[in-house]
Design a protein around this motif. Structure first.
Motif, PDB file in Angstrom:
ATOM      1  N   ASP A 174       0.867  -1.176   0.000  1.00 15.58           N
ATOM      2  CA  ASP A 174       0.000   0.000   0.000  1.00 15.58           C
ATOM      3  C   ASP A 174       0.904   1.226   0.000  1.00 15.58           C
ATOM      4  OD1 ASP A 174      -2.390   1.357  -0.076  1.00 15.58           O
ATOM      5  OD2 ASP A 174      -3.179   0.539   1.788  1.00 15.58           O
ATOM      6  N   THR A 177      -0.029   4.167   5.733  1.00 12.70           N
ATOM      7  CA  THR A 177      -1.060   3.812   6.710  1.00 12.70           C
ATOM      8  C   THR A 177      -1.659   5.094   7.270  1.00 12.70           C
ATOM      9  OG1 THR A 177       0.484   3.728   8.590  1.00 12.70           O
ATOM     10  CG2 THR A 177       0.108   1.669   7.364  1.00 12.70           C
ATOM     11  N   SER A 183      -4.889  -2.339   7.531  1.00 14.25           N
ATOM     12  CA  SER A 183      -4.058  -3.336   8.213  1.00 14.25           C
ATOM     13  C   SER A 183      -4.931  -4.296   9.004  1.00 14.25           C
ATOM     14  CB  SER A 183      -3.071  -2.649   9.156  1.00 14.25           C
ATOM     15  OG  SER A 183      -2.289  -1.697   8.491  1.00 14.25           O
ATOM     16  N   LEU A 201       2.430  -6.312   5.356  1.00 16.99           N
ATOM     17  CA  LEU A 201       2.095  -5.075   4.649  1.00 16.99           C
ATOM     18  C   LEU A 201       3.342  -4.232   4.484  1.00 16.99           C
ATOM     19  CD1 LEU A 201      -0.183  -3.251   3.483  1.00 16.99           C
ATOM     20  CD2 LEU A 201      -0.350  -2.225   5.767  1.00 16.99           C
ATOM     21  N   ALA A 211       2.627  -1.330   9.691  1.00 21.95           N
ATOM     22  CA  ALA A 211       3.180  -2.079   8.569  1.00 21.95           C
ATOM     23  C   ALA A 211       4.211  -3.106   9.023  1.00 21.95           C
ATOM     24  CB  ALA A 211       3.816  -1.128   7.560  1.00 21.95           C
TER      25      ALA A 211
END
Length: 387
Positions: A174, A177, A183, A201, A211
């Motif tokens: 991605d 965040t 998530s 992630l 992440a």
């Protein structure tokens, strides 16, 4: 070829594209396979809602946000200029941070690497990471797939990935965040039905501390976060609606080919890949892979405290109305119905896009200084449940 030849009748009587799936959008064939059911703007027209109307339907529980789509228009020349200036400021950092992630993935994953970018914010960085990993001689594939808050990741797409690639090398990409909602969704979905796939992630910016790998925990302006389809392969946000895709099809997405004259998807990746490649060629330009951010309880607690404080101050029960982070705050103004924008410092050049959009929509901006840290901007969505 006319529409009757190009489209076959799909679920609910709406025609579904019969063109090649997966497909690369406006990227090179080697850059990405979008695991999305492509539909035309005309096909999705009955699901289109302007931001204020969409907000009322979402907040009153009439429809889920994924069942609708906001019509996407070309950026104005003024807004495109803001994007170009942001890219001039941050292309070097973007490329170097991408190189950091390339090195980290190269060291942490021994076998084939499979990047599953979360459409759409994850697509531009994942295209660049794919190119970077290939320069190191790695076996890498990139798929763009849908994840929907409260509904999960596209299981049909994941099954497609597993038919072609080993689970051990799958990571999800991605852009950044915000609160960590995606998530949470990734972790929940994989725990419920995909125990062989780890919820790893990878992002460029991780102010929420959520992440597995991130190049930074700062809320910095990733240039691709300022645009939508025109920097993401000319695909819309994904749509989860049985009228456009059935249970055995990928989630749907609108092919926005009419925006092609404004498309910078490949040009953007080319631009940030140049400093990425230079950094990869000179090892001292890339931080040691052990220095990448790998989540953290402290960062998560810090970000959560800010969201809690904002929710208390403005009496917000539905945390989905709080959109933190520069990119997330900007996209919220583009496609939602904002009530106000909180910023760290009003003179910040990276707020140009937010100021432009706020002026056009007559949305107030309030400067909060360091009290917003780790975020530099937070957009609050209007309460549509009130008359």
């Amino acid at each position: 070829m006319d529409d009757a030849e190009r489209f076959a009748a799909g679920p609910g009587g709406i025609e579904v594209s019969d063109e090649r799936v997966p497909y690369p959008g406006s990227y090179l064939d080697s850059d990405v396979d979008f695991l999305l059911t492509p539909v035309s703007p005309e096909q999705a027209a009955s699901l289109a809602e302007e931001p204020a109307d969409k907000e009322r339907l979402i907040q009153r529980g009439v429809r889920h946000y994924s069942q609708m789509i906001t019509p996407e228009r070309a950026p104005s020349p003024a807004y495109q200029s803001i994007f170009e200036r942001a890219l001039d400021r941050h292309a070097l950092r973007t490329g170097r941070d991408l190189a950091t992630l390339v090195r980290a993935l190269d060291e942490r994953i021994a076998g084939p690497i499979t990047l599953c970018s979360l459409v759409r914010a994850g697509v531009p960085p994942a295209v660049a990471l794919t190119r970077g990993l290939r320069t190191l001689g790695r076996d890498v594939a990139h798929y763009g797939l849908s994840i929907v808050r409260d509904r999960g990741i596209d299981g049909v797409a994941l099954r497609h990935v597993l038919q072609h690639r080993p689970a051990a090398g799958i990571v999800f990409v991605d852009g950044w965040t915000g609160k960590g909602a995606i998530s949470d969704e990734l972790e929940r979905t994989l725990a419920d039905g995909w125990p062989d796939i780890e919820p790893r992630l990878v992002v460029l910016a991780d102010p929420a501390g959520r992440a597995w790998l991130a190049a930074s925990d700062e809320d910095w302006l990733i240039p691709s976060g300022l645009l939508g389809a025109t920097v993401s392969g000319l695909v819309s946000r994904s749509i989860l609606n049985e009228r456009l895709s059935g249970p055995h099809q990928f989630h749907a997405s609108v092919r926005l080919d009419h925006l092609a004259p404004h498309d910078v998807s490949r040009a953007y990746v080319d631009r940030v890949c140049e400093p990425m490649r230079r950094a990869l060629e000179r090892a001292h330009d890339v931080p040691d892979a052990g220095e990448v951010v790998s989540g953290g309880a402290a960062a998560r607690k810090r970000a959560g405290a800010i969201i809690d404080a904002v929710a208390r101050e403005f009496g917000i029960d539905n945390r989905n109305r709080i959109k933190p982070g520069l990119a997330e705050a900007t996209r919220a103004v583009l496609r939602r119905a904002p009530a106000r924008i909180l910023v760290g410092g009003a003179a910040d050049d990276d707020l140009d896009a937010l100021r432009h959009l706020a002026d056009a929509a007559n949305v107030p901006i309030e400067s909060r200084g360091a009290t917003l840290h780790p975020y530099r901007a937070i957009t609050l969505i209007a309460d549509a449940t009130r008359p």
